[in-house]
Design an enzyme around this catalytic site. Structure first.
Site, mmCIF file in Angstrom:
data_model
loop_
_atom_site.group_PDB
_atom_site.id
_atom_site.type_symbol
_atom_site.label_atom_id
_atom_site.label_comp_id
_atom_site.label_asym_id
_atom_site.label_seq_id
_atom_site.Cartn_x
_atom_site.Cartn_y
_atom_site.Cartn_z
ATOM 1 C CG ASN A 158 -0.524 -0.277 2.583
ATOM 2 O OD1 ASN A 158 0.403 -0.910 2.809
ATOM 3 N ND2 ASN A 158 -0.998 0.640 3.368
ATOM 4 C CD GLU A 256 1.959 -1.318 11.088
ATOM 5 O OE1 GLU A 256 0.671 -1.282 11.482
ATOM 6 O OE2 GLU A 256 2.489 -0.785 9.651
ATOM 7 C CB CYS A 289 -2.273 -0.481 8.531
ATOM 8 S SG CYS A 289 -0.482 0.802 8.479
#
Length: 487
Positions: A158, A256, A289
């Site tokens: 992303n 993460e 995210c």
């Protein structure tokens, strides 16, 4: 042109791995396509355990020399990498936009400058990294950060180059060598980074880039006994697989992961600001995210908030991300499109109401969507969608707002909109999140710790926290006696 080179928007990209300072081809390839129009961008070398082992071996061989390189010289080379990024910023921007569909204007004005900043920041931080000596019963304690060894860095699609360099820069600054595995849906700028790093004078084997699909190459990297650190950004299921793979050698992990972050809007908030924050969650087509996808609004202002939100969201322009006027580009892949539409259609079938959107566009596009009348325990509220889909719920007081905000298995981030600083303090203290923004969003300082709570991650990176992870911390205790005289 060589069969291993492709041209993307006028920029030549090598589609082979970069291992030990050399380009290495695989016998198999995979096709990389642009999410903008589905066009073929190139055939990418598809790595296996063979290339994974070779990359780790190259990193291991290069480690002693790089670890012994003085801090000032490591910092100089990292700054040279940053200069190389600046020099090729326009090329990097157009290639990444073509490869992952994010807005070209964002790449030009935000992402690529941040990529260069990642290298400069950690180069500067390296030079001031120190811990003041302290004494224990007359004994001196000296803390040092020793390079750990080869690091495997697995990055998402992303924000490919920004998130890759957010890991690569501190790992290299710490004196480690790196094997970077970019996402298979957006591999191209990682290849360009390898060229830039080599041109900046980074020694062969210090940065290696290998491409491939999932466990075909991932297991060879994460289970390798010579790997000393693994940093991963991506989904919870993949993180579980990586953790299991790394467990055999107890390789330290930084993870993460996903999020289902809330935006809490209190009645005393600046509603226009709150609406701006909410609409901003559609950035990168919701493929962020940190996005606050659960909008929680105090009951007394919910109707007015919804009216203003609908008006602002309706003015967003969706289209070709290379157009400066576009606000929302395509989703990365047809599978992502199907996944997102599946979430929305199941939510509608369960009784949710679409305030805006909730339908596909042409190609890889999905309309910005806001759903209301959703239950707290529903899939659409509890699971990460990773697309331009928000939900709206209401609350009556601070206690209910905090309860709803914390009621997921995630804890990556949270955003609070309020006009009362005392309320902001009370609420943020109770939120479970690695990062909390108050009356703002996505403000990120590299010296601050970054990571998630609960199933949003393990560990923190940023500033000293990055060096704590990428190094073996050593405490040397020296007695004030036992020295022989030297004359």
């Amino acid at each position: 042109m060589s069969e291993h080179l492709t041209t993307v928007a006028g920029v030549t990209v090598d589609t082979r791995h970069f291992i030990g300072g050399e380009r290495v081809a695989s016998t198999e390839t995979f096709t990389d396509r642009s999410p903008i129009d589905g066009s073929r961008l190139g055939e990418i070398s598809r790595g296996t355990a063979t290339e994974g082992a070779a990359a780790v071996a190259a990193a291991k061989a290069a480690f002693p020399g790089w670890a012994a390189t003085p801090r000032a010289e490591r910092a100089r080379i990292l700054r040279a990498v940053a200069d190389g990024v600046d020099q090729r910023a326009e090329e990097l921007a157009i290639v990444e936009t073509t490869d992952n569909g994010a807005l070209l204007r964002s790449h030009r004005h935000g992402i690529m400058p941040r990529v260069a900043h990642n290298f400069r920041f950690f180069a500067d931080w390296l030079l001031k990294l120190e811990h003041e000596d302290f004494t224990t019963r007359g004994h001196t304690n000296h803390v040092s950060w020793d390079p750990a060894g080869p690091c495997v860095l697995i990055t998402p699609w992303n924000a490919p180059l920004m998130l890759a360099t957010w890991k690569v820069a501190p790992a290299l600054a710490a004196g480690n060598t790196v094997v970077l595995k970019p996402a298979e849906w957006s591999p191209l700028t990682a290849s360009l980074l390898a060229d830039i790093a080599a041109g900046a004078g980074l020694p062969a084997g210090v940065l290696n880039v290998v491409q491939g699909y999932g466990s075909e190459i991932g297991d060879a990297l994460t289970a390798h006994p010579d790997v000393r650190r693994i940093s991963f950004t991506g989904s919870v299921p993949t993180a579980r697989h990586i953790a299991a793979s790394a467990a055999a050698h107890l390789t330290p992990l930084s993870l993460e992961l996903g999020g289902k972050s809330p935006l809490l809007v209190f009645a005393d908030a600046d509603l226009d600001l709150a609406v701006d924050l909410a609409v901003e969650q559609y950035d990168n087509s919701g493929q962020v995210c940190l996005a606050a996808t659960r909008i929680l609004v105090e009951e007394t202002v919910a109707a007015e908030f919804t009216r203003r939100f609908t008006d602002k969201a309706s003015r967003l322009r969706q289209g070709d991300p290379r157009d400066e006027a576009t606000d929302i580009g395509p989703l990365i892949h047809p599978r992502q499109l199907d996944k997102i539409d599946g979430f929305v259609q199941r939510a509608l079938a369960a009784g949710a109401r679409a305030v805006v959107g909730a339908h596909r566009g042409e190609g890889h596009y999905y309309a910005p969507t806001l759903l209301t009348d959703v239950a707290q325990d529903s899939e659409i509220v509890q699971e990460e969608v990773f697309g331009p889909v928000l939900t709206l719920q209401t609350f009556t007081d601070e206690d209910e707002a905090v309860r709803l905000a914390n009621d997921t298995r995630f804890g990556l981030a949270a955003t609070v909109a309020t006009g009362d600083p005392e309320r902001a303090g009370r609420v943020t203290a109770r939120l479970v999140a690695g990062t909390v923004w108050v009356n703002c969003f996505f403000v990120r300082d590299l010296q601050a710790p970054f990571g998630g709570s609960r199933q949003s991650g393990v560990g923190r990176e940023g500033g000293n926290w990055s060096f704590d992870f990428y190094c073996d911390l050593k405490n040397t205790v020296t007695a004030p006696k036992g020295w022989k005289a030297h004359g």
